[in-house]
Design an enzyme around this catalytic site. Structure first.
Site, mmCIF file in Angstrom:
data_model
loop_
_atom_site.group_PDB
_atom_site.id
_atom_site.type_symbol
_atom_site.label_atom_id
_atom_site.label_comp_id
_atom_site.label_asym_id
_atom_site.label_seq_id
_atom_site.Cartn_x
_atom_site.Cartn_y
_atom_site.Cartn_z
ATOM 1 N N GLU A 353 0.744 -1.390 0.066
ATOM 2 C CA GLU A 353 0.081 -0.004 -0.169
ATOM 3 C C GLU A 353 0.759 1.302 -0.256
ATOM 4 O O GLU A 353 0.218 1.976 -0.466
ATOM 5 C CB GLU A 353 -0.640 0.039 1.128
ATOM 6 C CG GLU A 353 -1.959 0.832 1.067
ATOM 7 C CD GLU A 353 -3.042 0.983 1.929
ATOM 8 O OE1 GLU A 353 -4.603 0.173 1.888
ATOM 9 O OE2 GLU A 353 -2.946 1.360 3.405
ATOM 10 N N HIS A 384 7.279 -27.187 2.644
ATOM 11 C CA HIS A 384 6.260 -27.838 2.163
ATOM 12 C C HIS A 384 5.186 -27.690 1.072
ATOM 13 O O HIS A 384 4.336 -28.600 1.415
ATOM 14 C CB HIS A 384 5.782 -28.800 3.036
ATOM 15 C CG HIS A 384 6.807 -29.277 3.777
ATOM 16 N ND1 HIS A 384 7.563 -30.550 4.046
ATOM 17 C CD2 HIS A 384 7.574 -28.964 5.574
ATOM 18 C CE1 HIS A 384 8.704 -31.058 4.426
ATOM 19 N NE2 HIS A 384 8.068 -30.403 5.268
ATOM 20 N N LYS A 504 -14.025 1.993 -3.753
ATOM 21 C CA LYS A 504 -15.040 1.941 -2.927
ATOM 22 C C LYS A 504 -15.975 2.741 -2.998
ATOM 23 O O LYS A 504 -17.194 2.513 -2.693
ATOM 24 C CB LYS A 504 -14.163 2.599 -1.872
ATOM 25 C CG LYS A 504 -13.266 1.719 -0.763
ATOM 26 C CD LYS A 504 -12.358 2.519 0.291
ATOM 27 C CE LYS A 504 -12.713 3.793 0.666
ATOM 28 N NZ LYS A 504 -12.116 4.207 1.491
#
EC number: 5.3.1.9
Length: 541
Positions: A353, A384, A504
């Site tokens: 950000e 793994h 938004k």
């Protein structure tokens, strides 16, 4: 060419890259057997081994020259002085003031902000002690046993990470949970087994209008009142971290239980402020202040240590080296401590950000790489899962390994085995295994190429003695300042986040269309229109 790539220091690094790119770490260590003893630095309780990077002394000198040419130190000093280096929002950038000692003087617009910081910290401590001791009672007279923090982004990721990291120090008879996702499943599952009579919600939103946070907060209030049946109960079961007294009061929270912070604190840098209230309740004011002291230790190291021994400077410049010259697109952060399992997710916001920007401070498009993709997982689980690609894949992925010399939970032989994996992985990534070595082990020639490890994969190793609140503070501040160094080199604003705004705005419009009783008149692109129509048609099952 932009101003940055025009600099002689940048062009010198380009020339140097072409000379060095074919050199293997095997050669660099062979040329200087004591390389591992020389290429390290220490500060604020952290030890950084950067010897397994594809650099020479000349590389480091040229990187420091680039930092000088781009004014990194001058910009750092301007930040610490409280100058308004967040130019797009006209704000100072002073998360460092949140952890300054009481007698420090840090001014914004001619006013020393440190007394106000400590006033809030003292109020937080009084509140935290009241909850922890059982003095703070819920509406029915019972002490609080459950803390639920409601926030998102910087109001969530930092407290979540730090709570998990410091769980060893937490008061174990308190249950602490975090709700961030607007998906109703998050709140439902986090409250499913809680008793409303002994549950306290901390609602963290500077404006108290953040859509996701306030949607969750209203649903949490409804959950509480469904049991306690009296609006007056809200004042004993909700507190706010906000600066909007009017909205806080409207919600039903007593403004005496509102903890504020300042516009010179960015969300992703705010966990040292009242945003960390849930953490302070969990671990206690003393441990919280120890964490702040660790942040301050690293702040002072960053501010005063010479560039060649300055941990944030070294890590930041190494990131520029790989991203802009080798073309590396990501950074893997690999903490070998289960308490730090959420640290990579926290760093994703901090780094991506901050430095996920495509224009300079002057508004010009960049013609170079900026922030990396940051990802990772706690060791040894990652070994793994994705280490295969790091070892033998086609992408260059620099890695940060983080480990501790002492464990908080002695369980022989676990910790030695854990740390053996840290050292083994960095060795394997650096030096690999040649075809000749594989064949010498008796592997069949047709299988041998599959068993070759190219090596030459760069890593940093960060070691500390023990994961304490102070160590955690220093570690977080190290990455904060690393991000700052890179943003300064790239001439971008690391302290705004306009990239989150467009979605938004569109979501608000679409939410209205989804909730419309009649068929809405959709004016999006054909794909978005089709998705909205399909969702509306099928959401009832």
């Amino acid at each position: 060419m932009s101003r940055l790539t025009d600099l002689p220091a940048w062009q010198a690094l380009e020339d140097h890259y072409y000379e060095l790119q074919g050199t293997h770490l095997r050669e660099l260590f062979a040329a200087d057997p004591e390389r591992g003893e020389k290429m390290n630095a220490e500060g604020a309780g952290l030890y950084l081994d950067y010897s397994k990077h594809r650099v020479t002394d000349e590389t480091l000198r040229l990187l420091r020259e680039l930092a000088q040419a781009t004014g990194v130190e001058a910009r750092r000093d301007a930040m610490f002085r409280g100058e308004k280096i967040n130019v797009t929002e006209g704000r100072a950038v002073l998360h460092t003031a949140l952890r300054a000692p009481r007698d420090a003087v840090i001014e914004v617009d001619g006013k020393n902000v440190v007394p106000e910081v400590h006033e809030v910290l003292d109020r937080m401590a009084t509140f935290a002690d009241a909850v922890r001791s059982g003095e703070w009672l819920g509406y029915t007279g019972k002490p609080i046993k459950n803390i639920v923090n409601i926030g998102i982004g910087g109001s969530d990721l930092g407290p979540v990470m730090a709570y998990e990291a410091l769980k060893h120090y937490a008061q174990r008879d308190l249950t602490v949970r975090f709700v961030s996702n607007v998906d109703g499943t998050d709140l439902t599952e986090k409250t499913r087994d809680l008793d409303p009579e002994v549950t306290l919600f901390i609602v963290s939103s500077k404006t108290f209008t953040t859509q996701e946070t306030m949607t969750n907060a209203r649903s949490a209030r409804k959950w509480l009142l469904g049991s306690l049946k009296d609006d007056a109960a809200v004042t004993r079961h909700f507190v706010a971290v906000s600066t909007n007294a009017e909205e806080v009061q409207k919600f039903g929270i007593d403004t005496a239980n509102m903890f504020g912070f300042w516009d010179w604190v960015g969300g992703r840098y705010s966990m040292d402020s009242a945003i960390g209230l849930s953490l302070m309740v969990a671990v206690g004011p003393e441990h919280f202040r120890e964490m702040l002291a660790g942040f301050h230790d690293m702040d002072e190291h960053f501010r005063t240590a010479p560039a060649e021994q300055n941990l944030p400077m070294l890590m930041g410049l190494l990131g520029v080296w790989y991203g802009d010259f080798f073309g590396a697109e990501s950074l893997a952060v690999l903490p070998y401590d289960q308490y730090l399992a959420s640290f990579p997710a926290y760093l994703q916001q901090l780094d991506m950000e901050s430095n996920g920007k495509h224009v300079t401070l002057g508004g010009e498009p960049v013609d170079y790489q900026t922030g990396p993709i940051v990802w990772g997982q706690a060791g040894t689980n990652g070994q793994h899962a994705f280490y295969q690609l790091i070892h033998q894949g086609t992408k260059l992925i620099p890695c940060d390994f983080i480990g501790f010399c002492q464990t908080l939970n002695p369980l022989p032989p676990h910790h030695d085995l854990l740390m053996a994996n840290v050292f083994a992985q960095t060795e394997a990534l650096a030096f690999g295994k040649t075809l000749e070595q594989v064949l010498a082990d008796g592997v069949a020639p047709e299988v041998a190429p599959h068993r070759v490890f190219e090596g030459n994969r760069p890593t940093s190793t960060i070691l500390a003695d023990r994961l304490t609140p102070r160590t955690l503070g220093a570690l977080i501040a190290l990455y904060e300042h690393k991000v700052f160094v890179q943003g300064a080199v790239w001439d971008i604003n690391s302290f705004d986040q306009w990239g989150v705004e467009l979605g938004k705005v569109l979501a608000k419009k679409i939410d209205g269309e989804l909730q419309s009783e009649g068929e809405p008149e959709l004016q999006h692109d054909s794909s978005t229109n089709a998705l909205i129509r399909r969702y509306r048609a099928r959401r009832q099952g």
